[in-house]
Motif scaffolding. Structure first.
Motif, short mmCIF file in Angstrom:
data_model
loop_
_atom_site.label_atom_id
_atom_site.label_comp_id
_atom_site.label_asym_id
_atom_site.label_seq_id
_atom_site.Cartn_x
_atom_site.Cartn_y
_atom_site.Cartn_z
N PRO A 150 38.79 37.15 30.21
CA PRO A 150 38.55 38.57 30.49
C PRO A 150 36.94 39.05 29.77
CG PRO A 150 40.71 38.19 29.48
CD PRO A 150 39.90 36.89 29.63
N GLY A 151 36.60 38.45 28.65
CA GLY A 151 35.33 38.60 28.01
C GLY A 151 34.24 38.06 28.68
N MET A 152 34.31 37.08 29.18
CA MET A 152 33.12 36.45 30.21
C MET A 152 32.96 37.47 31.47
SD MET A 152 33.88 32.54 30.66
CE MET A 152 33.88 31.38 29.16
N LEU A 153 34.15 38.19 31.86
CA LEU A 153 34.12 38.97 33.18
C LEU A 153 33.31 40.12 32.82
CD1 LEU A 153 37.45 38.05 34.86
CD2 LEU A 153 35.27 37.67 35.47
N LEU A 154 33.70 40.53 31.45
CA LEU A 154 33.04 41.97 31.17
C LEU A 154 31.51 41.86 31.46
CD1 LEU A 154 35.05 42.91 28.05
CD2 LEU A 154 35.46 43.97 30.38
N ASP A 155 30.74 41.04 31.01
CA ASP A 155 29.26 41.17 31.69
C ASP A 155 29.30 40.58 32.78
OD1 ASP A 155 26.61 40.45 31.69
OD2 ASP A 155 26.65 39.00 30.15
N PRO A 156 28.39 41.79 33.69
CA PRO A 156 28.18 41.71 35.05
C PRO A 156 27.32 40.61 35.43
CG PRO A 156 27.21 43.65 34.35
CD PRO A 156 28.26 42.96 33.25
N LEU A 157 26.36 40.02 34.63
CA LEU A 157 25.95 38.85 34.85
C LEU A 157 25.96 37.67 33.88
CD1 LEU A 157 22.18 40.65 35.77
CD2 LEU A 157 23.97 39.66 37.26
N GLY A 158 27.24 37.66 33.30
CA GLY A 158 27.69 36.55 32.61
C GLY A 158 28.04 35.14 33.26
N PRO A 159 28.37 34.22 32.86
CA PRO A 159 28.43 33.04 33.45
C PRO A 159 29.45 33.13 34.35
CG PRO A 159 29.32 32.70 31.10
CD PRO A 159 28.63 34.07 31.20
N LEU A 160 30.48 33.90 34.30
CA LEU A 160 31.85 33.86 35.10
C LEU A 160 31.77 35.28 35.79
CD1 LEU A 160 34.33 32.31 36.14
CD2 LEU A 160 35.27 33.61 34.37
N ALA A 161 31.89 35.19 37.17
CA ALA A 161 32.23 36.44 38.13
C ALA A 161 33.37 36.32 38.94
CB ALA A 161 30.65 37.06 38.62
N ILE A 162 33.73 37.46 39.19
CA ILE A 162 34.92 37.51 40.30
C ILE A 162 34.53 38.66 41.22
CG2 ILE A 162 37.19 37.72 41.02
CD1 ILE A 162 37.87 35.95 38.72
N ARG A 163 34.16 38.54 42.61
CA ARG A 163 34.31 39.86 43.23
C ARG A 163 35.75 40.17 43.56
NH1 ARG A 163 29.27 38.77 47.31
NH2 ARG A 163 28.18 37.84 46.03
N TRP A 164 36.02 41.34 42.99
CA TRP A 164 37.31 41.92 43.06
C TRP A 164 37.99 41.72 44.30
CZ3 TRP A 164 39.00 40.82 38.28
CH2 TRP A 164 37.93 40.95 37.48
N ARG A 165 37.43 41.97 45.19
CA ARG A 165 38.12 42.19 46.75
C ARG A 165 38.70 40.86 47.14
NH1 ARG A 165 33.83 44.06 50.53
NH2 ARG A 165 32.79 44.64 48.40
N TYR A 166 38.02 39.75 46.49
CA TYR A 166 38.51 38.45 46.67
C TYR A 166 39.55 38.05 45.56
CZ TYR A 166 38.01 33.52 47.98
OH TYR A 166 38.19 32.39 48.65
N LEU A 167 39.87 38.85 44.96
CA LEU A 167 41.09 38.28 43.76
C LEU A 167 42.30 38.09 44.35
CD1 LEU A 167 41.44 37.65 40.85
CD2 LEU A 167 42.12 40.09 40.37
N PRO A 186 46.38 32.61 43.52
CA PRO A 186 47.33 31.43 43.40
C PRO A 186 46.27 30.22 42.86
CG PRO A 186 47.54 32.56 45.62
CD PRO A 186 46.52 33.21 44.81
N TRP A 187 45.16 30.20 43.22
CA TRP A 187 44.36 29.15 42.54
C TRP A 187 44.08 29.53 41.20
CZ3 TRP A 187 39.58 28.54 40.05
CH2 TRP A 187 39.02 27.12 40.16
N LEU A 188 43.92 30.66 40.77
CA LEU A 188 43.80 30.92 39.43
C LEU A 188 45.12 30.50 38.41
CD1 LEU A 188 41.92 34.23 39.26
CD2 LEU A 188 41.12 32.18 38.59
N LEU A 189 46.24 30.50 39.21
CA LEU A 189 47.32 30.44 38.60
C LEU A 189 47.64 28.85 38.33
CD1 LEU A 189 49.70 32.23 37.95
CD2 LEU A 189 50.82 31.49 39.77
N ARG A 190 47.24 28.11 39.42
CA ARG A 190 47.12 26.52 39.21
C ARG A 190 46.32 26.08 38.29
NH1 ARG A 190 48.47 26.60 45.29
NH2 ARG A 190 50.44 24.93 45.29
#
Ligand SMILES: Cc1cc2nc3c(=O)[nH]c(=O)nc-3n(C[C@H](O)[C@H](O)[C@H](O)COP(=O)(O)OP(=O)(O)OC[C@H]3O[C@@H](n4cnc5c(N)ncnc54)[C@H](O)[C@@H]3O)c2cc1C
Length: 420
Positions: A72-89, A94-98
């Motif tokens: 969650p902390g990584m996602l708060l920064d829009p240009l941080g090392p990790l990003a998810i396009r929310w429409r893709y969530l 299921p992949w994230l759960l695995r």
């Protein structure tokens, strides 16, 4: 091999990235007639723009215990090392759960053993594969330095270092003076760092794939520039491959299409939780600094690699699927982060690139015979480590087709590990 030999097959390898090309070469060495199919030239997808780092000691999965709380902390920064396009969530959930299931201590231990075994012989395998191809010249054995901006970030990486130690990987802990000796001119006063002596890098990953593909053709292999769209099936498996240009009879099929493998595998009757962690690079042709060895920034999650004609800054994980257009602001973010290390970096003439890592939720690739059809093999899902895992993947596929025992336990890479 004698052409009359019943063990000689015709193998069609789909995908001419580093994984497909290694599979094709090892199959060819066994005397099989091999066709390599790709709708682009060899090495034009993910295998082209990576950080070029090759390490027999790579054994830490991308998701370590506790990652779930850091995300969650990584996602708060829009240009941080990790990003998810929310429409893709919804598609990614299921992949994230695995992935979360793969972060238990027991699973991480088992995954790290399987990664270590996959990568252990990579240096000698490349030496042997590239001999006489001209690609020998692009390998450098300079090691790989990891830098930490604070005691806190150094301590946070402690479990990864311990994991490497348990796998027998030598990691030198660096004092400030030694860091400056290894890489003069650093703008940040680093006091914490590590060096992996076992690592090497290539100064042009695309050239490596192209040189291997050229060697494959020189040895009589066929390279076809066609996109595979479907298979004509009979009771025992695929009888023909349908491409955008026509159709070809097939005997053995190896799916090595990187992040694009999921659809093809599905058409062959198997489901696989393959997704993509999109990565970016920004390449600086005149960086204005001399970077002596590959450097990883642990705090900003990216790599700097001195390449043939550029300094390449590569990294970031973006979950958005294969089709979404690139967001090159993520590549620019790498430049901002690198300027903490080298404040005077010159970005004139910079070029940006995005590539789709073929990623499995447990960081392990799929390397196996299809559970449904004995003439079909899978070789994809190498995520962050495909350059290091490709040679052993090729060896395993060749051994599996030959019915030989494999040099390492191939059980952890089976596609059915996700099945109930
Ligand atoms: C920013 C970044 C940095 C990285 N750094 C490193 C590193 O330092 N070290 C490391 O080991 N790994 C690294 N990686 C990971 C590595 O690049 C990948 O794991 C590797 O390239 C995957 O190779 P591949 O052959 O499976 O896939 P690809 O290189 O993507 O090749 C797949 C091929 O299949 C073809 N294809 C797809 N669909 C079809 C079809 N239907 N018909 C015909 N052909 C098809 C494509 O055109 C493509 O050429 C990095 C990745 C990124 C993004």
């Amino acid at each position: 091999m004698n052409p009359q030999d019943k063990t000689q097959r015709h193998a069609t390898v789909i995908g001419a990235g580093i994984v497909g090309v290694c599979c094709a070469l090892y199959l060819q060495r066994d005397g099989h007639e091999v066709t390599l199919m790709d709708y682009q030239g060899p090495g034009e997808a993910c295998s082209m723009g990576n950080a070029g780092q090759i390490s027999p000691g790579t054994c830490t999965p991308h998701a370590m215990p506790g990652i779930v709380f850091q995300v969650p902390g990584m996602l708060l920064d829009p240009l941080g090392p990790l990003a998810i396009r929310w429409r893709y969530l919804p598609r990614l959930a299921p992949w994230l759960l695995r992935l979360a299931f793969a972060t238990t201590k027991r699973r991480v231990e088992a995954i790290s053993i399987a990664l270590r075994e996959l990568h252990r012989s990579v240096c000698s395998d490349y030496e042997e594969l590239t001999e006489g191809t001209g690609a020998e010249k692009i390998f450098r054995r300079a090691g790989r330095m990891e830098l930490y901006e604070s005691e806190r970030s150094f301590a946070a990486a402690g479990p990864s270092r311990e994991l490497m130690q348990r796998r027998g990987v030598e990691v030198e802990i660096l004092a400030a003076e030694r860091i400056r000796e290894l890489q003069p001119g650093l703008g940040f006063p680093y006091r914490y760092g590590t060096l992996r002596h076992d690592s090497m890098h290539v100064t042009d990953p695309r050239r490596l794939v192209q040189a291997l593909a050229a060697d494959f053709e020189r040895r009589g292999g066929t390279l076809l520039t066609e996109r595979v769209v479907d298979f004509e099936m009979n009771a025992s498996g695929p009888a023909r491959i349908t491409t955008e240009a026509g159709s070809h009879p097939v005997d053995v099929v190896v799916v090595a299409a990187g992040a694009y493998s999921r659809k093809l595998v599905r058409a062959l009757g198997t489901r696989v939780p393959l997704d993509t962690e999109r990565g970016y690079h920004i390449a600086l042709p005149n960086p204005g600094v001399e970077v002596r060895l590959p450097i990883m920034s642990a705090d900003h999650h990216f790599a700097l690699t001195p390449m043939e004609n550029e300094l390449r800054l590569a990294g970031t994980d973006e979950f958005a699927g294969i089709e979404a257009p690139p967001n090159y602001a993520r590549a620019d973010r790498l430049l901002q982060a690198a300027r903490r290390m080298f404040p005077d970096l010159n970005a004139e003439g910079a070029s940006r690139w995005m590539g789709c890592r073929p990623s499995m939720p447990d960081s392990l690739p799929v390397i196996c015979r299809s559970p449904r059809y004995p003439s079909v093999f899978f070789a994809f899902g190498h995520g962050h480590f495909g350059l290091s895992g490709a040679p052993m993947t090729g060896r395993l596929i060749a051994d599996m087709l030959a019915g030989r025992s494999t040099p390492i336990d191939a059980g952890p890479y089976r596609v059915d590990r996700f099945w109930p």
